[in-house]
Design a protein around this motif. Structure first.
Motif, short mmCIF file in Angstrom:
data_model
loop_
_atom_site.label_atom_id
_atom_site.label_comp_id
_atom_site.label_asym_id
_atom_site.label_seq_id
_atom_site.Cartn_x
_atom_site.Cartn_y
_atom_site.Cartn_z
N ASP A 156 -14.35 -12.41 3.13
CA ASP A 156 -14.53 -10.68 3.22
C ASP A 156 -14.11 -10.26 4.29
O ASP A 156 -13.64 -9.49 4.44
N TRP B 59 -12.85 6.85 -4.24
CA TRP B 59 -12.71 5.43 -4.19
C TRP B 59 -10.84 5.30 -3.73
O TRP B 59 -10.84 4.66 -2.74
N TYR B 60 -10.05 5.31 -4.72
CA TYR B 60 -8.95 5.01 -5.01
C TYR B 60 -8.36 6.95 -4.78
O TYR B 60 -7.53 6.58 -6.23
N ALA C 11 -2.23 -0.76 -2.02
CA ALA C 11 -3.30 -1.63 -1.44
C ALA C 11 -2.37 -2.99 -1.85
O ALA C 11 -2.64 -4.39 -1.39
N HIS D 169 -2.29 -6.46 0.54
CA HIS D 169 -2.97 -7.91 -0.54
C HIS D 169 -2.24 -8.74 -0.21
O HIS D 169 -2.59 -9.95 0.08
N HIS E 149 -8.53 -9.16 -0.59
CA HIS E 149 -8.53 -7.68 -1.17
C HIS E 149 -9.27 -6.96 0.02
O HIS E 149 -9.15 -5.82 -0.22
N ARG F 24 -8.33 -3.45 1.50
CA ARG F 24 -9.50 -2.48 1.57
C ARG F 24 -9.77 -1.75 3.18
O ARG F 24 -9.76 -0.58 2.91
N THR F 25 -9.37 -2.48 4.22
CA THR F 25 -9.67 -2.17 4.98
C THR F 25 -8.50 -1.17 5.18
O THR F 25 -8.29 -0.09 5.99
N LEU G 229 -10.12 2.44 1.65
CA LEU G 229 -10.24 2.86 0.16
C LEU G 229 -11.48 2.37 0.40
O LEU G 229 -13.29 1.77 0.96
N ARG H 114 -14.25 1.82 -2.08
CA ARG H 114 -13.82 0.22 -2.44
C ARG H 114 -13.67 -0.89 -2.47
O ARG H 114 -12.21 -0.51 -2.49
N SER H 115 -13.57 -2.05 -3.00
CA SER H 115 -12.63 -3.63 -3.08
C SER H 115 -12.15 -2.60 -4.12
O SER H 115 -12.00 -3.01 -5.07
N PRO H 116 -10.40 -2.76 -3.61
CA PRO H 116 -9.74 -3.14 -5.19
C PRO H 116 -10.41 -4.44 -5.89
O PRO H 116 -9.63 -4.45 -7.05
#
Length: 178
Positions: A30, A89-90, A98, A102, A147, A151-152, A156, A158-160
């Motif tokens: 992560d 969050w999204y 995302a 990714h 992921h 996210r970064t 976001l 929260r994590s995808p």
């Protein structure tokens, strides 16, 4: 981080591994993904509309460098975000962004130097002979890193990975409604 640990624990090569070790690997992957330089995206982008059948949001292939975006799955994920009340969050449009970020990370992992750097960050030893050490590949680590990268890069909340798990549950349920 619990979803990342569950992803590793569900990988056949990690059966019976200590959960604390899996957590360390997940945290390292992560952190690596979050710090991965976005760099330029060189893969061409192709849209298709049959991803829900395979529960596929996007896919990177290296020859030729292509990212396939499944518009039907993106649309379903956007609706699911609204259904779950996760819009903070999204944000709207973040699913596609995302997915591209990714798959861009997967494009980076196609290069040996990036894969080696991830192995070094995780630090799992496959073989040691005196002062010589061979680092091992950790199955699932690239996925966790990708992921975290998404996210970064997309900022976001929260994590995808959370959205991926929710989408799998919603679409994979008996009597599902796409």
């Amino acid at each position: 981080m619990d979803l990342a640990v569950r992803l590793l624990a569900g990988t056949p090569t990690h059966e019976g591994r200590d959960p604390a070790l899996l957590r360390r690997w997940a945290e390292a992957a992560d952190a690596f993904g979050a710090a991965l330089d976005p760099g330029p995206r060189t893969a061409r982008i192709v849209e298709r509309d049959d991803g829900l059948d395979e529960l596929l949001l996007a896919r990177y292939t290296s020859r030729p460098a292509t990212v396939e975006i499944c518009t039907d799955t993106v649309d379903r994920a956007e609706r699911l975000i609204d259904e779950l009340g996760w819009r903070s969050w999204y944000p709207v449009g973040s699913v596609r962004a995302a997915a591209l970020a990714h798959e861009s990370a997967h494009e980076h992992f196609h290069h040996r130097a990036t894969r080696t750097a991830l192995k070094e960050a995780i630090g799992h030893t496959a073989l040691r002979l005196g002062r010589f050490r061979v680092l091992a590949h950790v199955a699932g680590a690239e996925e966790i890193a990708a992921h975290a990268h998404a996210r970064t890069v997309c900022g976001l909340g929260r994590s995808p990975l959370l959205l991926t798990a929710a989408l799998a549950a919603a679409v994979g349920a008996p009597g599902r409604e796409n």
